[in-house]
Write a protein that holds these residues in place. Sequence first.
Motif, mmCIF file in Angstrom:
data_model
loop_
_atom_site.group_PDB
_atom_site.id
_atom_site.type_symbol
_atom_site.label_atom_id
_atom_site.label_comp_id
_atom_site.label_asym_id
_atom_site.label_seq_id
_atom_site.Cartn_x
_atom_site.Cartn_y
_atom_site.Cartn_z
ATOM 1 N N ALA A 55 0.837 -1.209 0.000
ATOM 2 C CA ALA A 55 0.000 0.000 0.000
ATOM 3 C C ALA A 55 0.868 1.253 0.000
ATOM 4 C CB ALA A 55 -0.933 -0.006 1.210
ATOM 5 N N TRP A 56 1.927 1.259 0.807
ATOM 6 C CA TRP A 56 2.818 2.424 0.865
ATOM 7 C C TRP A 56 3.507 2.643 -0.478
ATOM 8 C CZ3 TRP A 56 8.332 2.915 1.026
ATOM 9 C CH2 TRP A 56 8.791 4.194 1.382
ATOM 10 N N LEU A 57 3.974 1.566 -1.097
ATOM 11 C CA LEU A 57 4.648 1.687 -2.387
ATOM 12 C C LEU A 57 3.695 2.169 -3.480
ATOM 13 C CD1 LEU A 57 6.889 -1.503 -2.341
ATOM 14 C CD2 LEU A 57 7.600 0.879 -1.988
ATOM 15 N N THR A 58 2.455 1.727 -3.427
ATOM 16 C CA THR A 58 1.456 2.172 -4.412
ATOM 17 C C THR A 58 1.223 3.674 -4.291
ATOM 18 O OG1 THR A 58 0.390 0.015 -4.374
ATOM 19 C CG2 THR A 58 -0.913 1.863 -5.210
ATOM 20 N N GLN A 59 1.208 4.180 -3.066
ATOM 21 C CA GLN A 59 0.953 5.607 -2.825
ATOM 22 C C GLN A 59 2.210 6.466 -2.911
ATOM 23 O OE1 GLN A 59 -0.664 5.665 1.097
ATOM 24 N NE2 GLN A 59 -2.585 4.679 0.507
ATOM 25 N N LEU A 60 3.374 5.863 -2.996
ATOM 26 C CA LEU A 60 4.632 6.596 -2.928
ATOM 27 C C LEU A 60 4.723 7.785 -3.890
ATOM 28 C CD1 LEU A 60 7.302 6.688 -1.391
ATOM 29 C CD2 LEU A 60 8.271 5.216 -3.155
ATOM 30 N N PRO A 61 4.355 7.653 -5.162
ATOM 31 C CA PRO A 61 4.492 8.812 -6.062
ATOM 32 C C PRO A 61 3.647 10.019 -5.660
ATOM 33 C CG PRO A 61 4.226 6.798 -7.318
ATOM 34 C CD PRO A 61 3.956 6.446 -5.880
ATOM 35 N N THR A 62 2.602 9.814 -4.881
ATOM 36 C CA THR A 62 1.724 10.929 -4.500
ATOM 37 C C THR A 62 1.850 11.300 -3.026
ATOM 38 O OG1 THR A 62 -0.103 9.404 -4.040
ATOM 39 C CG2 THR A 62 0.039 10.347 -6.279
ATOM 40 N N ARG A 63 2.717 10.643 -2.279
ATOM 41 C CA ARG A 63 2.865 10.938 -0.851
ATOM 42 C C ARG A 63 3.537 12.288 -0.665
ATOM 43 N NH1 ARG A 63 1.199 7.045 2.402
ATOM 44 N NH2 ARG A 63 2.272 7.921 4.195
ATOM 45 N N ASP A 64 3.200 12.947 0.426
ATOM 46 C CA ASP A 64 3.760 14.255 0.746
ATOM 47 C C ASP A 64 4.952 14.077 1.689
ATOM 48 O OD1 ASP A 64 4.103 16.979 0.907
ATOM 49 O OD2 ASP A 64 2.560 17.251 2.433
ATOM 50 N N VAL A 65 6.098 13.735 1.111
ATOM 51 C CA VAL A 65 7.327 13.580 1.889
ATOM 52 C C VAL A 65 7.928 14.968 2.044
ATOM 53 C CG1 VAL A 65 9.613 12.515 1.939
ATOM 54 C CG2 VAL A 65 7.666 11.249 1.002
ATOM 55 N N THR A 66 8.124 15.404 3.297
ATOM 56 C CA THR A 66 8.562 16.777 3.529
ATOM 57 C C THR A 66 10.004 16.849 4.009
ATOM 58 O OG1 THR A 66 7.670 16.724 5.768
ATOM 59 C CG2 THR A 66 6.234 17.571 4.063
ATOM 60 N N ILE A 67 10.722 17.793 3.423
ATOM 61 C CA ILE A 67 12.077 18.143 3.825
ATOM 62 C C ILE A 67 12.091 19.664 3.911
ATOM 63 C CG2 ILE A 67 14.525 18.086 3.261
ATOM 64 C CD1 ILE A 67 13.968 15.635 1.510
ATOM 65 N N PRO A 68 12.398 20.238 5.077
ATOM 66 C CA PRO A 68 12.418 21.706 5.189
ATOM 67 C C PRO A 68 13.323 22.341 4.140
ATOM 68 C CG PRO A 68 12.626 20.687 7.346
ATOM 69 C CD PRO A 68 12.730 19.580 6.334
ATOM 70 N N GLY A 69 12.801 23.344 3.456
ATOM 71 C CA GLY A 69 13.563 24.053 2.432
ATOM 72 C C GLY A 69 13.655 23.343 1.106
ATOM 73 N N GLN A 70 12.968 22.209 0.956
ATOM 74 C CA GLN A 70 13.024 21.425 -0.272
ATOM 75 C C GLN A 70 11.617 21.017 -0.696
ATOM 76 O OE1 GLN A 70 16.111 20.242 -1.781
ATOM 77 N NE2 GLN A 70 16.989 21.771 -0.431
ATOM 78 N N ILE A 71 11.450 20.805 -1.962
ATOM 79 C CA ILE A 71 10.248 20.183 -2.497
ATOM 80 C C ILE A 71 10.686 18.825 -3.031
ATOM 81 C CG2 ILE A 71 8.494 20.252 -4.305
ATOM 82 C CD1 ILE A 71 8.703 23.319 -4.184
ATOM 83 N N VAL A 72 9.993 17.765 -2.603
ATOM 84 C CA VAL A 72 10.300 16.425 -3.081
ATOM 85 C C VAL A 72 9.402 16.152 -4.287
ATOM 86 C CG1 VAL A 72 10.353 13.969 -2.537
ATOM 87 C CG2 VAL A 72 10.959 15.651 -0.786
ATOM 88 N N ALA A 73 10.023 15.846 -5.410
ATOM 89 C CA ALA A 73 9.275 15.614 -6.650
ATOM 90 C C ALA A 73 9.710 14.296 -7.272
ATOM 91 C CB ALA A 73 9.535 16.759 -7.627
ATOM 92 N N ASP A 74 8.876 13.774 -8.124
ATOM 93 C CA ASP A 74 9.208 12.597 -8.924
ATOM 94 C C ASP A 74 9.697 11.435 -8.059
ATOM 95 O OD1 ASP A 74 9.347 11.207 -11.316
ATOM 96 O OD2 ASP A 74 11.429 11.771 -11.681
#
Length: 135
Positions: A55-74
């Motif tokens: 389930a986590w892997l299926t949602q991985l491309p759309t998950r909101d992974v946060t890093i201060p000062g960064q945008i996580v994309a792709d």
Amino acid sequence: MIARRFERALLRDAVRAGVSLVVEHGRAVAWHSATFSGARHELVVSAATGSTLDAWLTQLPTRDVTIPGQIVADLRVATHARYGERVMLRIEGVTVACDLSAPECGAASVRARSDRRMPPPTPACNDAAPRDRTR
């Protein structure tokens, strides 16, 4: 340091989803374009197979992974291989610097100050700059 921040953010997100990952290898390669700077990340991890991981892997491309000062994309799983009750995954992602709080409008990120390089202004800076109305 950039690779470690990505690794920690991904591990935090996995733990929140109930997934326990073991990091086998990680690396980051810096990249720059005319308007942005960031890094391409590759993280090799192993985990126990199961529906929670799936389930986590299926949602991985759309998950909101946060890093201060960064945008996580792709964010995506590039490869995976199952070995009995374990799976090995290569997770890839791209981070983009997004520190617009500096007076130079993004030119004074922590990394830029530490290595004395100044990334070019972002498009948001150009939009926020006062217009020359004398022409």
